[in-house]
Motif scaffolding. Sequence first.
Motif, PDB file in Angstrom:
ATOM      1  N   PRO A  41     -15.126 137.529  -8.535  1.00 37.32           N
ATOM      2  CA  PRO A  41     -14.784 138.729  -9.309  1.00 37.32           C
ATOM      3  C   PRO A  41     -15.900 139.193 -10.260  1.00 37.32           C
ATOM      4  N   LEU A  42     -16.816 138.293 -10.590  1.00 32.88           N
ATOM      5  CA  LEU A  42     -17.962 138.657 -11.425  1.00 32.88           C
ATOM      6  C   LEU A  42     -19.130 139.180 -10.586  1.00 32.88           C
ATOM      7  N   GLY A  43     -18.947 139.173  -9.257  1.00 30.64           N
ATOM      8  CA  GLY A  43     -20.022 139.596  -8.365  1.00 30.64           C
ATOM      9  C   GLY A  43     -21.088 138.536  -8.177  1.00 30.64           C
ATOM     10  N   LEU A  44     -20.717 137.271  -8.412  1.00 32.25           N
ATOM     11  CA  LEU A  44     -21.667 136.170  -8.316  1.00 32.25           C
ATOM     12  C   LEU A  44     -21.224 135.142  -7.281  1.00 32.25           C
ATOM     13  N   SER A  45     -22.206 134.542  -6.636  1.00 33.15           N
ATOM     14  CA  SER A  45     -21.963 133.352  -5.825  1.00 33.15           C
ATOM     15  C   SER A  45     -22.271 132.143  -6.708  1.00 33.15           C
ATOM     16  N   LEU A  46     -21.901 130.975  -6.232  1.00 32.02           N
ATOM     17  CA  LEU A  46     -22.189 129.763  -6.990  1.00 32.02           C
ATOM     18  C   LEU A  46     -23.687 129.598  -7.208  1.00 32.02           C
ATOM     19  N   ILE A  47     -24.495 129.824  -6.194  1.00 38.66           N
ATOM     20  CA  ILE A  47     -25.938 129.641  -6.339  1.00 38.66           C
ATOM     21  C   ILE A  47     -26.522 130.627  -7.342  1.00 38.66           C
ATOM     22  N   GLN A  48     -25.995 131.844  -7.383  1.00 33.31           N
ATOM     23  CA  GLN A  48     -26.474 132.819  -8.365  1.00 33.31           C
ATOM     24  C   GLN A  48     -26.084 132.387  -9.775  1.00 33.31           C
ATOM     25  N   TRP A  49     -24.838 131.956  -9.948  1.00 28.74           N
ATOM     26  CA  TRP A  49     -24.414 131.509 -11.274  1.00 28.74           C
ATOM     27  C   TRP A  49     -25.206 130.265 -11.694  1.00 28.74           C
ATOM     28  N   ASP A  50     -25.431 129.353 -10.762  1.00 27.34           N
ATOM     29  CA  ASP A  50     -26.192 128.146 -11.069  1.00 27.34           C
ATOM     30  C   ASP A  50     -27.608 128.505 -11.502  1.00 27.34           C
TER      31      ASP A  50
ATOM     32  N   HIS B 272     -33.415 126.510 -19.209  1.00 32.29           N
ATOM     33  CA  HIS B 272     -34.864 126.374 -19.009  1.00 32.29           C
ATOM     34  C   HIS B 272     -35.515 127.759 -18.961  1.00 32.29           C
ATOM     35  N   PRO B 273     -35.551 128.462 -20.093  1.00 35.69           N
ATOM     36  CA  PRO B 273     -36.193 129.792 -20.084  1.00 35.69           C
ATOM     37  C   PRO B 273     -37.648 129.672 -19.629  1.00 35.69           C
ATOM     38  N   ASP B 274     -38.108 130.674 -18.952  1.00 38.36           N
ATOM     39  CA  ASP B 274     -39.480 130.741 -18.451  1.00 38.36           C
ATOM     40  C   ASP B 274     -39.763 129.741 -17.331  1.00 38.36           C
TER      41      ASP B 274
ATOM     42  N   LEU C 238     -37.029 126.283 -10.467  1.00 41.71           N
ATOM     43  CA  LEU C 238     -35.672 126.767 -10.222  1.00 41.71           C
ATOM     44  C   LEU C 238     -35.194 126.394  -8.822  1.00 41.71           C
ATOM     45  N   ALA C 239     -36.091 126.418  -7.863  1.00 39.79           N
ATOM     46  CA  ALA C 239     -35.727 126.002  -6.500  1.00 39.79           C
ATOM     47  C   ALA C 239     -35.270 124.546  -6.504  1.00 39.79           C
ATOM     48  N   VAL C 240     -36.007 123.685  -7.175  1.00 39.28           N
ATOM     49  CA  VAL C 240     -35.639 122.272  -7.247  1.00 39.28           C
ATOM     50  C   VAL C 240     -34.302 122.103  -7.969  1.00 39.28           C
ATOM     51  N   LEU C 241     -34.133 122.775  -9.096  1.00 42.01           N
ATOM     52  CA  LEU C 241     -32.898 122.641  -9.877  1.00 42.01           C
ATOM     53  C   LEU C 241     -31.664 123.119  -9.123  1.00 42.01           C
TER      54      LEU C 241
END
Length: 144
Positions: A29-38, A46-48, A54-57
């Motif tokens: 309902p927020l327009g997000l998938s789990l991977i997007q929210w993650d 982890h800004p910047d 991010l791929a590893v995380l």
Amino acid sequence: MKYKPGEVSLAVKRLQHRHHRALNRVLAPLGLSLIQWDTLRHLDQHPDASLHDLAVLTFQTDQSFGSLATRMADRGLIERVPGPGRAVKHRLTEEGARLRAAGQHAVDEVFAASFSSLSSAQLDQLGDLLNIALSNDLGGGQAG
């Protein structure tokens, strides 16, 4: 021994699969998938972060995460900013931060329901046991 390691491993995988399905359902309902929210969650922590970090995380390849990051930037959820050299850093936008926060409540509810049959002591014990098992790096461990 009551359980064989393979049986425990399969139970962990089944729980993970159940969580993924439920989380995708409550985030939709927020327009997000789990991977997007993650991704939003990790960028909040982890800004910047670089694309590779991010791929590893998020348990993605650099290539698949690059495609995801492009789509998320196009939606205005994250921004890509130049870093040192050829590096590109990623940051949350206001909209990305808003959706991350909105999704957090839904995610917390899924996990609370999933573990509601465990006492606090049992949940702590499960966490301790999983951390012990995760400390055995099999040569290819990733951050979570």
